[in-house]
Write a protein that holds these residues in place. Structure first.
Motif, PDB file in Angstrom:
ATOM      1  N   VAL A  80      50.072 -26.109  77.462  1.00  0.00           N
ATOM      2  CA  VAL A  80      50.351 -25.063  76.482  1.00  0.00           C
ATOM      3  C   VAL A  80      50.647 -23.750  77.207  1.00  0.00           C
ATOM      4  O   VAL A  80      49.872 -23.303  78.053  1.00  0.00           O
ATOM      5  CB  VAL A  80      49.155 -24.892  75.514  1.00  0.00           C
ATOM      6  CG1 VAL A  80      49.389 -23.711  74.574  1.00  0.00           C
ATOM      7  CG2 VAL A  80      48.922 -26.184  74.734  1.00  0.00           C
ATOM      8  N   THR A  81      51.786 -23.154  76.874  1.00  0.00           N
ATOM      9  CA  THR A  81      52.168 -21.849  77.413  1.00  0.00           C
ATOM     10  C   THR A  81      52.264 -20.881  76.239  1.00  0.00           C
ATOM     11  O   THR A  81      53.037 -21.109  75.308  1.00  0.00           O
ATOM     12  CB  THR A  81      53.526 -21.929  78.140  1.00  0.00           C
ATOM     13  OG1 THR A  81      53.415 -22.850  79.217  1.00  0.00           O
ATOM     14  CG2 THR A  81      53.949 -20.570  78.674  1.00  0.00           C
ATOM     15  N   ALA A  82      51.448 -19.836  76.277  1.00  0.00           N
ATOM     16  CA  ALA A  82      51.460 -18.839  75.207  1.00  0.00           C
ATOM     17  C   ALA A  82      52.558 -17.814  75.474  1.00  0.00           C
ATOM     18  O   ALA A  82      52.880 -17.509  76.623  1.00  0.00           O
ATOM     19  CB  ALA A  82      50.109 -18.148  75.127  1.00  0.00           C
ATOM     20  N   GLY A  83      53.149 -17.297  74.397  1.00  0.00           N
ATOM     21  CA  GLY A  83      54.158 -16.243  74.546  1.00  0.00           C
ATOM     22  C   GLY A  83      55.515 -16.795  74.908  1.00  0.00           C
ATOM     23  O   GLY A  83      56.068 -17.629  74.200  1.00  0.00           O
ATOM     24  N   ASP A 142      64.000 -27.770  78.834  1.00  0.00           N
ATOM     25  CA  ASP A 142      64.542 -26.684  78.021  1.00  0.00           C
ATOM     26  C   ASP A 142      64.147 -26.951  76.572  1.00  0.00           C
ATOM     27  O   ASP A 142      64.160 -28.098  76.115  1.00  0.00           O
ATOM     28  CB  ASP A 142      66.064 -26.664  78.174  1.00  0.00           C
ATOM     29  CG  ASP A 142      66.695 -25.552  77.366  1.00  0.00           C
ATOM     30  OD1 ASP A 142      66.914 -25.768  76.149  1.00  0.00           O
ATOM     31  OD2 ASP A 142      66.974 -24.490  77.942  1.00  0.00           O
ATOM     32  N   ARG A 143      63.786 -25.908  75.841  1.00  0.00           N
ATOM     33  CA  ARG A 143      63.284 -26.079  74.478  1.00  0.00           C
ATOM     34  C   ARG A 143      64.234 -26.912  73.599  1.00  0.00           C
ATOM     35  O   ARG A 143      63.795 -27.704  72.773  1.00  0.00           O
ATOM     36  CB  ARG A 143      63.037 -24.709  73.845  1.00  0.00           C
ATOM     37  CG  ARG A 143      62.113 -24.777  72.644  1.00  0.00           C
ATOM     38  CD  ARG A 143      61.723 -23.401  72.145  1.00  0.00           C
ATOM     39  NE  ARG A 143      61.272 -22.562  73.240  1.00  0.00           N
ATOM     40  CZ  ARG A 143      61.428 -21.238  73.267  1.00  0.00           C
ATOM     41  NH1 ARG A 143      62.024 -20.614  72.283  1.00  0.00           N
ATOM     42  NH2 ARG A 143      60.986 -20.537  74.284  1.00  0.00           N
ATOM     43  N   ALA A 144      65.535 -26.775  73.812  1.00  0.00           N
ATOM     44  CA  ALA A 144      66.512 -27.513  72.999  1.00  0.00           C
ATOM     45  C   ALA A 144      66.448 -29.024  73.249  1.00  0.00           C
ATOM     46  O   ALA A 144      66.923 -29.804  72.428  1.00  0.00           O
ATOM     47  CB  ALA A 144      67.917 -27.007  73.284  1.00  0.00           C
ATOM     48  N   LEU A 145      65.877 -29.439  74.363  1.00  0.00           N
ATOM     49  CA  LEU A 145      65.795 -30.864  74.697  1.00  0.00           C
ATOM     50  C   LEU A 145      64.470 -31.505  74.287  1.00  0.00           C
ATOM     51  O   LEU A 145      64.324 -32.728  74.389  1.00  0.00           O
ATOM     52  CB  LEU A 145      66.007 -31.071  76.199  1.00  0.00           C
ATOM     53  CG  LEU A 145      67.371 -30.659  76.752  1.00  0.00           C
ATOM     54  CD1 LEU A 145      67.439 -30.918  78.245  1.00  0.00           C
ATOM     55  CD2 LEU A 145      68.491 -31.396  76.028  1.00  0.00           C
ATOM     56  N   ILE A 146      63.519 -30.712  73.821  1.00  0.00           N
ATOM     57  CA  ILE A 146      62.200 -31.262  73.500  1.00  0.00           C
ATOM     58  C   ILE A 146      62.281 -32.199  72.295  1.00  0.00           C
ATOM     59  O   ILE A 146      61.807 -33.341  72.361  1.00  0.00           O
ATOM     60  CB  ILE A 146      61.173 -30.130  73.289  1.00  0.00           C
ATOM     61  CG1 ILE A 146      60.913 -29.424  74.631  1.00  0.00           C
ATOM     62  CG2 ILE A 146      59.872 -30.684  72.712  1.00  0.00           C
ATOM     63  CD1 ILE A 146      60.093 -28.162  74.543  1.00  0.00           C
ATOM     64  N   ALA A 147      62.890 -31.751  71.202  1.00  0.00           N
ATOM     65  CA  ALA A 147      62.955 -32.598  70.003  1.00  0.00           C
ATOM     66  C   ALA A 147      63.690 -33.909  70.262  1.00  0.00           C
ATOM     67  O   ALA A 147      63.165 -34.980  69.939  1.00  0.00           O
ATOM     68  CB  ALA A 147      63.584 -31.829  68.842  1.00  0.00           C
ATOM     69  N   PRO A 148      64.891 -33.896  70.871  1.00  0.00           N
ATOM     70  CA  PRO A 148      65.553 -35.177  71.134  1.00  0.00           C
ATOM     71  C   PRO A 148      64.769 -36.069  72.098  1.00  0.00           C
ATOM     72  O   PRO A 148      64.831 -37.297  71.996  1.00  0.00           O
ATOM     73  CB  PRO A 148      66.920 -34.790  71.700  1.00  0.00           C
ATOM     74  CG  PRO A 148      66.854 -33.350  72.025  1.00  0.00           C
ATOM     75  CD  PRO A 148      65.770 -32.753  71.210  1.00  0.00           C
ATOM     76  N   THR A 166      51.907 -34.549  80.120  1.00  0.00           N
ATOM     77  CA  THR A 166      52.308 -33.222  80.626  1.00  0.00           C
ATOM     78  C   THR A 166      53.675 -33.234  81.305  1.00  0.00           C
ATOM     79  O   THR A 166      53.798 -32.922  82.482  1.00  0.00           O
ATOM     80  CB  THR A 166      51.223 -32.617  81.552  1.00  0.00           C
ATOM     81  OG1 THR A 166      50.967 -33.498  82.662  1.00  0.00           O
ATOM     82  CG2 THR A 166      49.938 -32.363  80.794  1.00  0.00           C
ATOM     83  N   VAL A 167      54.688 -33.570  80.496  1.00  0.00           N
ATOM     84  CA  VAL A 167      56.065 -33.610  80.993  1.00  0.00           C
ATOM     85  C   VAL A 167      56.993 -32.724  80.160  1.00  0.00           C
ATOM     86  O   VAL A 167      57.790 -31.969  80.724  1.00  0.00           O
ATOM     87  CB  VAL A 167      56.612 -35.063  80.988  1.00  0.00           C
ATOM     88  CG1 VAL A 167      58.088 -35.084  81.360  1.00  0.00           C
ATOM     89  CG2 VAL A 167      55.804 -35.940  81.931  1.00  0.00           C
ATOM     90  N   ILE A 168      56.891 -32.792  78.833  1.00  0.00           N
ATOM     91  CA  ILE A 168      57.923 -32.170  77.994  1.00  0.00           C
ATOM     92  C   ILE A 168      57.969 -30.649  78.102  1.00  0.00           C
ATOM     93  O   ILE A 168      58.984 -30.040  77.765  1.00  0.00           O
ATOM     94  CB  ILE A 168      57.835 -32.616  76.522  1.00  0.00           C
ATOM     95  CG1 ILE A 168      56.516 -32.209  75.874  1.00  0.00           C
ATOM     96  CG2 ILE A 168      58.068 -34.114  76.402  1.00  0.00           C
ATOM     97  CD1 ILE A 168      56.475 -32.457  74.352  1.00  0.00           C
ATOM     98  N   ALA A 192      57.819 -24.390  79.314  1.00  0.00           N
ATOM     99  CA  ALA A 192      58.391 -23.914  78.061  1.00  0.00           C
ATOM    100  C   ALA A 192      57.288 -23.587  77.064  1.00  0.00           C
ATOM    101  O   ALA A 192      56.293 -24.310  76.956  1.00  0.00           O
ATOM    102  CB  ALA A 192      59.325 -24.974  77.481  1.00  0.00           C
ATOM    103  N   ALA A 193      57.471 -22.485  76.352  1.00  0.00           N
ATOM    104  CA  ALA A 193      56.546 -22.096  75.287  1.00  0.00           C
ATOM    105  C   ALA A 193      57.138 -22.572  73.967  1.00  0.00           C
ATOM    106  O   ALA A 193      58.264 -22.217  73.623  1.00  0.00           O
ATOM    107  CB  ALA A 193      56.367 -20.578  75.285  1.00  0.00           C
ATOM    108  N   PHE A 194      56.405 -23.403  73.242  1.00  0.00           N
ATOM    109  CA  PHE A 194      56.892 -23.906  71.954  1.00  0.00           C
ATOM    110  C   PHE A 194      55.707 -24.278  71.082  1.00  0.00           C
ATOM    111  O   PHE A 194      54.610 -24.540  71.572  1.00  0.00           O
ATOM    112  CB  PHE A 194      57.830 -25.111  72.147  1.00  0.00           C
ATOM    113  CG  PHE A 194      57.204 -26.282  72.852  1.00  0.00           C
ATOM    114  CD1 PHE A 194      56.623 -27.323  72.143  1.00  0.00           C
ATOM    115  CD2 PHE A 194      57.198 -26.338  74.239  1.00  0.00           C
ATOM    116  CE1 PHE A 194      56.045 -28.400  72.797  1.00  0.00           C
ATOM    117  CE2 PHE A 194      56.624 -27.416  74.901  1.00  0.00           C
ATOM    118  CZ  PHE A 194      56.043 -28.444  74.182  1.00  0.00           C
ATOM    119  N   ASP A 195      55.954 -24.291  69.787  1.00  0.00           N
ATOM    120  CA  ASP A 195      54.912 -24.613  68.823  1.00  0.00           C
ATOM    121  C   ASP A 195      54.801 -26.127  68.682  1.00  0.00           C
ATOM    122  O   ASP A 195      55.805 -26.845  68.705  1.00  0.00           O
ATOM    123  CB  ASP A 195      55.256 -23.977  67.472  1.00  0.00           C
ATOM    124  CG  ASP A 195      54.071 -24.010  66.526  1.00  0.00           C
ATOM    125  OD1 ASP A 195      53.820 -25.082  65.949  1.00  0.00           O
ATOM    126  OD2 ASP A 195      53.411 -22.972  66.370  1.00  0.00           O
TER     127      ASP A 195
END
Length: 197
Positions: free
Chosen positions: A142-145, A115-121, A109-111, A157-160
């Motif tokens: 998990v954050t919905a919306g 910011d969403r742009a930093l999740i993939a890297p 429970t960290v990512i 951050a909300a992300f798929d």
């Protein structure tokens, strides 16, 4: 890490640490780690907070060290577990950590604080830390919306989950599940991947 989130953890590190240590032990996490992690293997806890999981890992045959971006939380960890190793490292770079240096990497429970742009890297970098044949455990709340912030200002951050799965495409997925955490009561998504040889 998101600056407001990091500032919140630094400002109230003692209170956050007490809250986490007062929660029920995360038995579901512990069972998963015992099932999938390489016993006796060098282990990194990325986003270790106040060190609760690092202590459990070391006590159960997974020699571990903890890494966190918050100096406040690292101070709490060092005070609670003076015999264990904790160091400053921040996603996505995790400077100072060599690729292929751990058998097991835990990131609980960290990512969702990134910011969403930093999740993939960040996911790519954590997989890089794992030795061939080693195991990466990743989870996030998990954050919905839309992205949200709590009363402390921490980012959720909300992300798929597909964003994370894409970065693990070259690895073997061993677990992919959305559950309610036994300790926090929040909905979390868990992924466990084995790095291919």
């Amino acid at each position: 890490m998101d600056r407001a989130t990091l500032a919140a953890y630094d400002k109230d590190a003692a209170a956050f640490a007490q809250d986490w240590h007062d929660q029920p032990a995360p038995r579901d996490l512990q069972e998963i780690v015992a099932q999938f992690f390489i016993k006796g293997g060098s282990t990194a806890d990325i986003g270790c907070g106040s060190g609760r999981e690092v202590a459990w890992l070391n006590a159960h045959g997974f020699p571990a060290e903890g890494f966190d971006a918050s100096e406040g939380l690292l101070a709490e960890a060092r005070a609670r577990y003076p015999a264990l190793r904790f160091a400053h490292a921040e996603l996505p770079a995790l400077s100072g950590l060599a690729s292929g240096s751990f058998d097991n990497v835990l990131c609980e429970t960290v990512i969702m604080h990134l910011d969403r742009a930093l999740i993939a890297p960040s996911v790519r970098r954590m997989l890089e830390l794992v030795k061939p044949g080693g195991v990466l455990y990743l989870s996030w709340r998990v954050t919905a919306g839309d992205d949200a912030r709590d009363a402390h200002g921490r980012l959720y951050a909300a992300f798929d989950a597909a964003l994370v799965r894409t970065e693990l495409a070259a690895a073997e997925l061993l677990l992919d599940a959305e559950v309610v955490s036994a300790s926090s009561g929040k909905v979390i998504h868990r992924l466990i991947a084995r790095r291919r040889d």
